[in-house]
Design a protein around this motif. Structure first.
Motif, PDB file in Angstrom:
ATOM      1  N   MET A 188      -8.741  23.323  -3.236  1.00  0.00           N
ATOM      2  CA  MET A 188      -7.400  23.183  -2.644  1.00  0.00           C
ATOM      3  C   MET A 188      -6.388  22.764  -3.706  1.00  0.00           C
ATOM      4  N   THR A 189      -5.234  23.449  -3.704  1.00  0.00           N
ATOM      5  CA  THR A 189      -4.119  23.008  -4.526  1.00  0.00           C
ATOM      6  C   THR A 189      -3.472  21.823  -3.823  1.00  0.00           C
ATOM      7  N   GLY A 190      -2.971  20.869  -4.599  1.00  0.00           N
ATOM      8  CA  GLY A 190      -2.297  19.716  -3.991  1.00  0.00           C
ATOM      9  C   GLY A 190      -0.850  20.035  -3.638  1.00  0.00           C
ATOM     10  N   PHE A 191      -0.119  19.027  -3.257  1.00  0.00           N
ATOM     11  CA  PHE A 191       1.309  19.200  -2.992  1.00  0.00           C
ATOM     12  C   PHE A 191       2.032  19.401  -4.331  1.00  0.00           C
ATOM     13  N   PRO A 192       3.074  20.240  -4.357  1.00  0.00           N
ATOM     14  CA  PRO A 192       3.793  20.443  -5.623  1.00  0.00           C
ATOM     15  C   PRO A 192       4.355  19.122  -6.153  1.00  0.00           C
ATOM     16  N   ASP A 193       4.502  19.041  -7.477  1.00  0.00           N
ATOM     17  CA  ASP A 193       4.983  17.790  -8.083  1.00  0.00           C
ATOM     18  C   ASP A 193       6.375  17.416  -7.596  1.00  0.00           C
ATOM     19  N   ASP A 194       7.207  18.433  -7.333  1.00  0.00           N
ATOM     20  CA  ASP A 194       8.584  18.127  -6.912  1.00  0.00           C
ATOM     21  C   ASP A 194       8.752  18.163  -5.394  1.00  0.00           C
ATOM     22  N   PHE A 195       7.632  18.038  -4.669  1.00  0.00           N
ATOM     23  CA  PHE A 195       7.674  18.040  -3.198  1.00  0.00           C
ATOM     24  C   PHE A 195       8.548  16.886  -2.701  1.00  0.00           C
TER      25      PHE A 195
ATOM     26  N   TYR B 185      -2.260   5.146  15.720  1.00  0.00           N
ATOM     27  CA  TYR B 185      -2.063   6.451  16.388  1.00  0.00           C
ATOM     28  C   TYR B 185      -1.026   7.290  15.642  1.00  0.00           C
ATOM     29  N   ARG B 186      -0.003   6.644  15.100  1.00  0.00           N
ATOM     30  CA  ARG B 186       1.040   7.380  14.361  1.00  0.00           C
ATOM     31  C   ARG B 186       0.483   7.878  13.022  1.00  0.00           C
ATOM     32  N   ILE B 187      -0.272   6.996  12.357  1.00  0.00           N
ATOM     33  CA  ILE B 187      -0.872   7.390  11.073  1.00  0.00           C
ATOM     34  C   ILE B 187      -1.769   8.608  11.288  1.00  0.00           C
ATOM     35  N   ASP B 188      -2.565   8.538  12.336  1.00  0.00           N
ATOM     36  CA  ASP B 188      -3.489   9.633  12.635  1.00  0.00           C
ATOM     37  C   ASP B 188      -2.722  10.943  12.861  1.00  0.00           C
ATOM     38  N   TYR B 189      -1.653  10.850  13.622  1.00  0.00           N
ATOM     39  CA  TYR B 189      -0.823  12.044  13.915  1.00  0.00           C
ATOM     40  C   TYR B 189      -0.243  12.620  12.618  1.00  0.00           C
ATOM     41  N   LEU B 190       0.367  11.763  11.819  1.00  0.00           N
ATOM     42  CA  LEU B 190       1.045  12.242  10.606  1.00  0.00           C
ATOM     43  C   LEU B 190       0.036  12.771   9.589  1.00  0.00           C
TER      44      LEU B 190
ATOM     45  N   TYR C 211       3.000   1.383   5.185  1.00  0.00           N
ATOM     46  CA  TYR C 211       2.116   1.194   4.023  1.00  0.00           C
ATOM     47  C   TYR C 211       1.269   2.435   3.773  1.00  0.00           C
ATOM     48  N   TRP C 212       0.883   3.082   4.884  1.00  0.00           N
ATOM     49  CA  TRP C 212       0.094   4.321   4.733  1.00  0.00           C
ATOM     50  C   TRP C 212       0.932   5.402   4.036  1.00  0.00           C
ATOM     51  N   TYR C 213       2.175   5.597   4.496  1.00  0.00           N
ATOM     52  CA  TYR C 213       3.027   6.659   3.920  1.00  0.00           C
ATOM     53  C   TYR C 213       3.371   6.323   2.465  1.00  0.00           C
ATOM     54  N   GLN C 214       3.525   5.046   2.208  1.00  0.00           N
ATOM     55  CA  GLN C 214       3.813   4.590   0.834  1.00  0.00           C
ATOM     56  C   GLN C 214       2.706   5.057  -0.128  1.00  0.00           C
ATOM     57  N   ASN C 215       1.473   4.930   0.338  1.00  0.00           N
ATOM     58  CA  ASN C 215       0.355   5.352  -0.521  1.00  0.00           C
ATOM     59  C   ASN C 215       0.276   6.878  -0.614  1.00  0.00           C
ATOM     60  N   VAL C 216       0.583   7.564   0.474  1.00  0.00           N
ATOM     61  CA  VAL C 216       0.615   9.038   0.453  1.00  0.00           C
ATOM     62  C   VAL C 216       1.601   9.488  -0.625  1.00  0.00           C
ATOM     63  N   ILE C 217       2.766   8.873  -0.624  1.00  0.00           N
ATOM     64  CA  ILE C 217       3.806   9.287  -1.567  1.00  0.00           C
ATOM     65  C   ILE C 217       3.383   8.936  -2.998  1.00  0.00           C
ATOM     66  N   LYS C 218       2.854   7.724  -3.130  1.00  0.00           N
ATOM     67  CA  LYS C 218       2.440   7.275  -4.473  1.00  0.00           C
ATOM     68  C   LYS C 218       1.409   8.220  -5.087  1.00  0.00           C
ATOM     69  N   THR C 219       0.518   8.755  -4.255  1.00  0.00           N
ATOM     70  CA  THR C 219      -0.541   9.635  -4.777  1.00  0.00           C
ATOM     71  C   THR C 219      -0.140  11.112  -4.646  1.00  0.00           C
ATOM     72  N   ASN C 220       1.132  11.377  -4.367  1.00  0.00           N
ATOM     73  CA  ASN C 220       1.637  12.739  -4.132  1.00  0.00           C
ATOM     74  C   ASN C 220       0.742  13.504  -3.138  1.00  0.00           C
ATOM     75  N   GLY C 221       0.328  12.814  -2.099  1.00  0.00           N
ATOM     76  CA  GLY C 221      -0.432  13.472  -1.029  1.00  0.00           C
ATOM     77  C   GLY C 221      -1.908  13.643  -1.325  1.00  0.00           C
ATOM     78  N   LYS C 222      -2.373  13.076  -2.465  1.00  0.00           N
ATOM     79  CA  LYS C 222      -3.832  13.206  -2.759  1.00  0.00           C
ATOM     80  C   LYS C 222      -4.632  12.332  -1.802  1.00  0.00           C
ATOM     81  N   GLU C 223      -4.055  11.178  -1.462  1.00  0.00           N
ATOM     82  CA  GLU C 223      -4.748  10.302  -0.489  1.00  0.00           C
ATOM     83  C   GLU C 223      -3.969  10.334   0.813  1.00  0.00           C
ATOM     84  N   LEU C 224      -4.534  10.995   1.793  1.00  0.00           N
ATOM     85  CA  LEU C 224      -3.799  11.098   3.075  1.00  0.00           C
ATOM     86  C   LEU C 224      -4.364  10.112   4.084  1.00  0.00           C
TER      87      LEU C 224
END
Ligand code: BGP
Length: 475
Positions: free
Chosen positions: A6-13, A394-399, A462-475
């Motif tokens: 799988m390709t990850g999210f683009p760097d400039d996403f 429940y929101r984290i799971d949805y997103l 905090y969950w979204y913060q980590n998603v962004i920090k890892t550019n979507g590698k850790e969802l």
């Protein structure tokens, strides 16, 4: 289909989140702002638009939290009655100042502004004066509003959305009011307004391309793809027809500048076709969108509706009573049905992450245009714990599940350049006040009690913060 590599999210996403003026700003009659149609039509059983999340007075604090969250973009809307209290004429400098402060604060914090021009809040004066979207007079007024925005903010704002959810406004009378006492049928009035709104969109696109150097612009559309209830050919056709009426009518107009043949025939046979003046279709064809915003919350199921059935409008779930949604029935075309395979939110919205991948692929195949998710999220009843936390698993799971499907869609070849869930912070839900919350940031108030309006980071923050920090590698 899954991929081995799988390709990850683009760097400039764009890692973003969304709000809209009347739902978050408050200050609804402050510093020169006049009322909008939403200010007077909002569900009276919940909080009104007077204070909402009080964002108007808390820009610095709110943008600081966006920065802490790591957001690289932020989608907000301009309030037309804050900028032009008479709908046209003199510009309200205090309104301009407010958005200048917001935009400058965002840029200072490395956050790209994504701006919606029109998010439901038509100045009430224009509704009263000439029926709002029912009159072609709005075309000049809307263009003038766009000109004020492009001239004042176009040096710094490069991403624009013309109109939010034309598709849903078409269904919800409090967002696009029809004239009940007119001799013209409500259905014809709606198609007339839809046509006028599409012309307004096209003029905005052209003006943006003239005035905003490097500007990119397109619509933000609310979509719920329709699945057939069974493999019965009548149901398959019903789903196609439902998609034509609820999705492709709007998108073909926006992106091809054309009315779908089957819908045009329907309108002629039912005497509800809009008035097309010379030059209209040429205008629509010539206005080329650069991008498409998708608001996606749920999918729908439909089956064939025999001609003899009584028609019924879609009724939004009443005040958050689970199970009270009534599906629409269009005799001879289709009727809504339950999806037995999906879970639902408290408001009966069927949760379908895979539906987002299906939709993105359909749209990519058809229009080949860069897309961004401009809304996606879970409206829930959040509990503030005694130690001041909000555990919104429940929101984290949805997103998370929707982001997984976005990543798969990117691997399918879809040009997806950002994700801007609804909503950045808790705000006034269009249908259900503050009881229904969507934000990463909790706003300490309820419908009845203003409290201190303090901002509290939810677990999803905090969950979204980590998603962004890892550019979507850790969802
Ligand atoms: C979209 C609107 C938003 C927002 C969202 C959630 O249709 O663009 O403004 O309100 O839906 O809807 P609701 O507030 O009804 O739950």
């Amino acid at each position: 289909m899954k991929y081995n590599n799988m390709t990850g999210f683009p760097d400039d996403f764009f890692w973003s989140a969304s709000t809209a003026a009347y739902q978050v700003e408050g200050a609804f009659l402050e510093d020169g702002k006049s009322l909008s149609i939403v200010d007077v039509n909002i569900n009276p059983n919940f909080a009104d638009t007077s204070i909402t999340s009080d964002h108007y007075h808390r820009i610095k604090e709110d943008v600081a939290l966006m920065k802490e969250l790591g957001m690289t973009a932020y989608r907000f809307s301009f309030s037309w009655p804050r900028i032009l209290p008479n709908g046209r004429g003199p510009v309200n400098n205090e309104g301009i100042d407010f958005y200048n402060q917001l935009i400058n604060e965002l840029l200072k914090n490395g956050i790209t502004p994504l701006a919606t021009i029109y998010h439901f809040d038509l100045p009430l004066v224009l509704q009263q004066e000439y029926g709002g979207w029912a009159s072609r007079k709005i075309l000049d007024d809307f263009e003038n509003f766009c000109r004020v925005l492009f001239e004042n903010f176009g040096d710094r704002v490069k991403y624009w959305f013309t109109i939010n959810e034309q598709s849903n406004m078409f269904l919800l009378p409090y967002l696009m009011p029809v004239n009940e006492s007119s001799d013209i049928s409500a259905e014809k009035q709606k198609y007339e307004m839809n046509h006028i709104m599409t012309l307004a969109h096209a003029r905005a696109i052209q003006l943006c391309h003239q005035l905003v150097e490097g500007g990119k612009i397109g619509p933000a559309i609310g979509l719920a793809p329709n699945y057939p209830a069974s493999c019965k050919p009548e149901d398959i056709m019903a789903a196609r027809v439902a998609n034509d009426f609820r999705t492709y009518l709007f998108l073909d107009l926006y992106l091809y500048g054309e009315y779908r043949e089957n819908i045009w025939r329907y309108m002629l046979e039912n005497e509800c076709e809009p008035t097309i003046l010379p030059g209209d279709m040429e205008l629509l064809k010539s206005a080329k969108s650069d991008l498409l915003g998708i608001n996606y919350y749920q999918s729908r199921v439909v089956k064939y509706a025999p001609k003899e059935m009584a028609s019924r409008d879609f009724t939004v779930n009443k005040d958050g009573q689970k199970g009270s949604t009534e599906f629409e029935i269009l005799p001879g075309l289709y009727q809504g049905a339950e999806n037995p395979f999906l879970e639902k939110t408290e408001w009966d919205w069927e949760i379908d992450p895979i539906g987002l991948r299906v939709l993105l692929n359909e749209l990519h195949d058809r229009y080949h245009i860069p897309m961004i998710i401009t809304e996606n999220g879970l409206g829930g009843i959040d509990e503030l714990t005694v130690d001041g936390k909000i555990h919104d698993a429940y929101r984290i799971d949805y997103l998370r599940k929707h982001l997984e499907q976005c990543q798969l869609a990117i691997n399918d070849g879809v040009q997806l350049f950002g994700y801007s869930p609804w909503s950045y912070m808790d705000l006034l839900s269009t249908t259900s006040g503050f009881r229904k919350r969507y934000g990463f940031v909790y706003v300490n108030r309820t419908d009845d009690e203003l409290k201190d309006l303090s901002r509290i980071k939810k677990d999803s923050f905090y969950w979204y913060q980590n998603v962004i920090k890892t550019n979507g590698k850790e969802l």
